[in-house]
Write a protein that holds these residues in place. Structure first.
Motif, mmCIF file in Angstrom:
data_model
loop_
_atom_site.group_PDB
_atom_site.id
_atom_site.type_symbol
_atom_site.label_atom_id
_atom_site.label_comp_id
_atom_site.label_asym_id
_atom_site.label_seq_id
_atom_site.Cartn_x
_atom_site.Cartn_y
_atom_site.Cartn_z
ATOM 1 N N HIS A 137 -49.437 -31.487 -24.810
ATOM 2 C CA HIS A 137 -49.147 -32.575 -24.460
ATOM 3 C C HIS A 137 -50.515 -33.211 -23.936
ATOM 4 C CE1 HIS A 137 -44.770 -32.221 -23.741
ATOM 5 N NE2 HIS A 137 -45.352 -30.882 -23.784
ATOM 6 N N ASP B 46 -46.642 -26.752 -23.295
ATOM 7 C CA ASP B 46 -45.344 -26.335 -22.625
ATOM 8 C C ASP B 46 -44.752 -24.901 -23.057
ATOM 9 O OD1 ASP B 46 -43.990 -26.855 -24.747
ATOM 10 O OD2 ASP B 46 -43.309 -28.797 -23.961
ATOM 11 N N SER C 46 -46.128 -38.262 -21.950
ATOM 12 C CA SER C 46 -46.482 -37.223 -21.375
ATOM 13 C C SER C 46 -47.192 -37.669 -19.908
ATOM 14 C CB SER C 46 -46.917 -35.738 -21.595
ATOM 15 O OG SER C 46 -46.212 -35.422 -22.693
ATOM 16 N N ARG C 47 -47.920 -38.812 -19.972
ATOM 17 C CA ARG C 47 -48.606 -39.215 -18.881
ATOM 18 C C ARG C 47 -47.750 -39.395 -17.544
ATOM 19 N NH1 ARG C 47 -50.164 -44.712 -19.961
ATOM 20 N NH2 ARG C 47 -51.622 -44.454 -18.286
ATOM 21 N N GLY C 48 -48.486 -39.270 -16.490
ATOM 22 C CA GLY C 48 -47.859 -39.397 -15.295
ATOM 23 C C GLY C 48 -46.872 -38.235 -14.791
ATOM 24 N N LYS C 49 -47.226 -36.838 -15.285
ATOM 25 C CA LYS C 49 -46.507 -35.635 -15.115
ATOM 26 C C LYS C 49 -47.464 -34.683 -14.465
ATOM 27 C CE LYS C 49 -43.081 -36.857 -18.430
ATOM 28 N NZ LYS C 49 -42.399 -36.641 -19.704
ATOM 29 N N GLY C 50 -48.578 -34.990 -14.350
ATOM 30 C CA GLY C 50 -49.672 -34.245 -13.674
ATOM 31 C C GLY C 50 -50.512 -33.300 -14.574
ATOM 32 N N ILE C 51 -50.348 -33.594 -15.894
ATOM 33 C CA ILE C 51 -51.096 -32.828 -16.922
ATOM 34 C C ILE C 51 -52.616 -33.090 -16.788
ATOM 35 C CG2 ILE C 51 -51.264 -32.606 -19.548
ATOM 36 C CD1 ILE C 51 -48.089 -33.451 -19.591
#
Length: 145
Positions: free
Chosen positions: A62, A56, A81-86
């Protein structure tokens, strides 16, 4: 989020991300399995793959992805940080920049299987044992777009 090539000084952080992700998704692994894999990841796997990180604007890492030729060998996102498009960002990078189109996923990790299916991968085969010969079945998947 920027994708950058990982450097060895970041590998300890990547192992911490791996462990956070594995504890959230690989419920079939025992503590002894995680303990046995940790040094392999740090000393054998990461140094021998093309590894990229998702970082970031503050510099925090992340997630990461490791590729060997056209095969995704690992893709892990820190549990927080899961579920944020990474994961999607890393996977698209692997497809676009490395030509990655194959991955093996633990059958006992339904979140991982669902992620790859959602991203356009289809199952092409199955193995009863994982890469270390453990009884953790793998699904072989190929990108179909």
């Amino acid at each position: 989020m920027k994708i950058e090539t990982a450097v060895p000084s970041q590998f300890e952080r990547l192992v911490a991300i791996w462990e956070s992700s594995v504890r959230a998704t690989h419920h079939f692994l025992q503590e002894s399995d995680i303990a046995a894999l940790r040094p392999l990841l740090l000393n054998a796997y990461l140094p021998n793959l093309n590894v990229v990180i998702a970082r970031d604007e503050t510099g925090a890492i992340h997630g990461f992805l490791g590729v060997d030729e056209n095969r995704i060998e690992m893709l892990f996102v820190d549990d927080a940080s899961r579920g944020k498009g990474i994961g999607s960002l890393l996977l698209k990078y692997a497809i676009d920049h490395f030509g990655a189109n194959e991955v093996d996923v633990n059958e006992q990790n339904p979140q991982g299987v669902g992620f790859y299916q959602h991203m356009g991968f289809v199952q092409t085969g199955r193995s009863e044992l994982d890469g270390q010969g453990n009884p953790f079945p793998l699904l072989h998947m190929r990108y179909e777009g």
